[in-house]
Write a protein that holds these residues in place. Structure first.
Motif, PDB file in Angstrom:
ATOM      1  N   ASP A  67     -45.306   6.527  -9.470  1.00 44.31           N
ATOM      2  CA  ASP A  67     -44.381   6.429  -8.352  1.00 44.31           C
ATOM      3  C   ASP A  67     -44.732   7.475  -7.301  1.00 44.31           C
ATOM      4  N   ARG A  68     -45.196   7.000  -6.149  1.00 51.91           N
ATOM      5  CA  ARG A  68     -45.632   7.943  -5.114  1.00 51.91           C
ATOM      6  C   ARG A  68     -44.467   8.758  -4.558  1.00 51.91           C
ATOM      7  N   ALA A  69     -43.245   8.281  -4.747  1.00 49.67           N
ATOM      8  CA  ALA A  69     -42.093   9.039  -4.256  1.00 49.67           C
ATOM      9  C   ALA A  69     -42.027  10.408  -4.894  1.00 49.67           C
ATOM     10  N   GLN A  70     -42.558  10.518  -6.137  1.00 45.04           N
ATOM     11  CA  GLN A  70     -42.539  11.815  -6.807  1.00 45.04           C
ATOM     12  C   GLN A  70     -43.488  12.804  -6.136  1.00 45.04           C
ATOM     13  N   GLY A  71     -44.413  12.294  -5.318  1.00 44.17           N
ATOM     14  CA  GLY A  71     -45.308  13.165  -4.570  1.00 44.17           C
ATOM     15  C   GLY A  71     -44.967  13.211  -3.094  1.00 44.17           C
ATOM     16  N   SER A  72     -43.731  12.823  -2.748  1.00 42.01           N
ATOM     17  CA  SER A  72     -43.321  12.776  -1.348  1.00 42.01           C
ATOM     18  C   SER A  72     -43.119  14.177  -0.786  1.00 42.01           C
ATOM     19  N   GLU A  73     -43.116  14.244   0.550  1.00 44.59           N
ATOM     20  CA  GLU A  73     -42.893  15.527   1.211  1.00 44.59           C
ATOM     21  C   GLU A  73     -41.516  16.091   0.846  1.00 44.59           C
ATOM     22  N   GLN A  74     -40.528  15.183   0.733  1.00 43.29           N
ATOM     23  CA  GLN A  74     -39.180  15.650   0.419  1.00 43.29           C
ATOM     24  C   GLN A  74     -39.117  16.266  -0.980  1.00 43.29           C
ATOM     25  N   ASN A  75     -39.762  15.597  -1.937  1.00 43.68           N
ATOM     26  CA  ASN A  75     -39.745  16.117  -3.298  1.00 43.68           C
ATOM     27  C   ASN A  75     -40.494  17.442  -3.377  1.00 43.68           C
ATOM     28  N   ILE A  76     -41.632  17.526  -2.714  1.00 42.66           N
ATOM     29  CA  ILE A  76     -42.409  18.767  -2.718  1.00 42.66           C
ATOM     30  C   ILE A  76     -41.631  19.890  -2.036  1.00 42.66           C
ATOM     31  N   ALA A  77     -40.949  19.563  -0.954  1.00 44.32           N
ATOM     32  CA  ALA A  77     -40.139  20.581  -0.271  1.00 44.32           C
ATOM     33  C   ALA A  77     -39.043  21.101  -1.198  1.00 44.32           C
ATOM     34  N   SER A  78     -38.431  20.198  -1.939  1.00 44.39           N
ATOM     35  CA  SER A  78     -37.385  20.615  -2.884  1.00 44.39           C
ATOM     36  C   SER A  78     -37.965  21.520  -3.967  1.00 44.39           C
ATOM     37  N   LEU A  79     -39.147  21.153  -4.484  1.00 43.78           N
ATOM     38  CA  LEU A  79     -39.788  21.975  -5.511  1.00 43.78           C
ATOM     39  C   LEU A  79     -40.194  23.332  -4.946  1.00 43.78           C
ATOM     40  N   SER A  80     -40.608  23.352  -3.690  1.00 45.24           N
ATOM     41  CA  SER A  80     -40.975  24.629  -3.056  1.00 45.24           C
ATOM     42  C   SER A  80     -39.770  25.547  -2.944  1.00 45.24           C
ATOM     43  N   SER A  81     -38.606  24.971  -2.711  1.00 43.26           N
ATOM     44  CA  SER A  81     -37.379  25.779  -2.655  1.00 43.26           C
ATOM     45  C   SER A  81     -37.074  26.383  -4.016  1.00 43.26           C
ATOM     46  N   VAL A  82     -37.304  25.604  -5.066  1.00 43.25           N
ATOM     47  CA  VAL A  82     -37.086  26.118  -6.424  1.00 43.25           C
ATOM     48  C   VAL A  82     -38.032  27.282  -6.695  1.00 43.25           C
ATOM     49  N   ILE A  83     -39.291  27.138  -6.291  1.00 38.73           N
ATOM     50  CA  ILE A  83     -40.278  28.204  -6.506  1.00 38.73           C
ATOM     51  C   ILE A  83     -39.902  29.453  -5.710  1.00 38.73           C
ATOM     52  N   ALA A  84     -39.439  29.254  -4.475  1.00 38.74           N
ATOM     53  CA  ALA A  84     -39.048  30.402  -3.656  1.00 38.74           C
ATOM     54  C   ALA A  84     -37.916  31.183  -4.314  1.00 38.74           C
ATOM     55  N   ALA A  85     -37.031  30.469  -4.999  1.00 35.58           N
ATOM     56  CA  ALA A  85     -35.910  31.129  -5.676  1.00 35.58           C
ATOM     57  C   ALA A  85     -36.320  31.743  -7.004  1.00 35.58           C
ATOM     58  N   ASN A  86     -37.414  31.215  -7.590  1.00 38.36           N
ATOM     59  CA  ASN A  86     -37.876  31.715  -8.896  1.00 38.36           C
ATOM     60  C   ASN A  86     -39.402  31.848  -8.876  1.00 38.36           C
ATOM     61  N   PRO A  87     -39.927  32.804  -8.105  1.00 33.79           N
ATOM     62  CA  PRO A  87     -41.377  32.885  -7.892  1.00 33.79           C
ATOM     63  C   PRO A  87     -42.180  33.266  -9.132  1.00 33.79           C
ATOM     64  N   ASN A  88     -41.526  33.741 -10.176  1.00 32.65           N
ATOM     65  CA  ASN A  88     -42.252  34.142 -11.388  1.00 32.65           C
ATOM     66  C   ASN A  88     -42.099  33.141 -12.534  1.00 32.65           C
ATOM     67  N   ASP A  89     -41.576  31.977 -12.220  1.00 31.28           N
ATOM     68  CA  ASP A  89     -41.402  30.933 -13.235  1.00 31.28           C
ATOM     69  C   ASP A  89     -42.609  29.993 -13.195  1.00 31.28           C
TER      70      ASP A  89
END
Length: 280
Positions: free
Chosen positions: A40-62
């Motif tokens: 499913d290409r939606a899992q590689g969408s800009e929106q999904n990646i942006a959401s994952l980037s927010s998670v990383i920004a909040a937990n940069p050592n995870d």
């Protein structure tokens, strides 16, 4: 992690034709280097990646965050960004065996087979029962023509009770290449039971049915493959081959022609069309 690793099937790497009364089998043309990202290409969408980037920004050592985002980048075809994320996941957790296997997928897609093999080996050193790594490494071996090693890896994944259909499908391809069609049919059938919506194992099983002279079951499997995905030239060429064997030449011409519309470079369809036109 990397759910894409469980969705795709390898190429058959065979050819399917009747020449001088001898059946040579036509194989799936699915690009094995991209199979693992066909989800499913939606899992590689800009929106999904942006959401994952927010998670990383909040937990940069995870490390898990980088591993998941790397998977999304891989599905989006952004392999260098995926590689960077898997590198970071491994840096944060050097024992993160899933990230090693995921990085191997990216390296495989980027053409670095040696590095992919090294990462699959690392994943298996950390987790000797990790089926995804056995299957990925098996595909590397298979593409390199090392069928015995590939068979051993697929077999090990199956002995470890994998529920990944690719292990059975890919072992079936090797059985098929060895003309062990009864075993191949059994493995393709198991792959279908685990993933009934993928056309590849139907094409594979149909090819082995043809080799055993069971045209009716082969025809049924090729039609099912077409119904599941009507955009594979292989499926239409396989269907045409059954029509050809039945001497239904006009139907064979239509199916071969449709295969060529889907893939003008698909040699089995081009040769089959020429052969049927000459016969009719």
């Amino acid at each position: 992690m990397f759910p894409a690793a469980r969705t795709g099937f390898a190429s058959h790497g065979l050819s399917a034709w009747v020449l001088a009364g001898t059946l040579l089998l036509a194989g799936c043309q699915t690009d094995p280097t991209n199979e693992t990202f066909r989800v499913d290409r939606a899992q590689g969408s800009e929106q999904n990646i942006a959401s994952l980037s927010s998670v990383i920004a909040a937990n940069p050592n995870d490390p898990e965050g980088y591993n998941v985002r790397g998977s999304a980048y891989g599905r989006a075809g952004e392999f260098r960004r995926a590689l960077s994320d898997f590198n970071m996941a491994i840096q944060l957790n050097p024992r993160f065996y899933q990230a090693y296997a995921n990085r191997a997928l990216v390296q495989r897609n980027m053409g670095d087979q040696a590095q992919a093999l090294q990462d699959y080996n690392a994943a298996l050193q950390l987790n000797p029962r990790y089926d995804v790594a056995f299957i990925g490494r098996g595909n590397l071996y298979r593409q390199a023509g090392q069928l015995d090693r590939a068979f051993a890896d697929f077999n090990q994944a199956i002995e470890n009770d994998t529920t990944d259909p690719r292990a059975y499908h890919n072992r079936g391809l090797i059985y098929q290449s060895r003309n062990q069609h009864a075993q191949a049919i059994e493995d393709f059938s198991t792959a279908i039971s685990l993933s009934s919506t993928s056309p590849e194992p139907y094409n594979g099983r149909g090819i082995s049915y043809l080799a055993m002279g069971d045209d009716d079951n082969a025809f049924s499997d090729f039609n099912t493959a077409i119904n599941l995905n009507g955009n594979l030239a292989e499926s239409w060429a396989n269907q045409a081959l059954v029509y050809e064997r039945r001497k239904e030449f006009q139907k064979a011409i239509r199916s071969y022609s449709h295969a060529l519309k889907l893939d003008p470079k698909y040699e089995p369809a081009r040769a089959g069309l020429a052969r049927v036109k000459a016969a009719s």
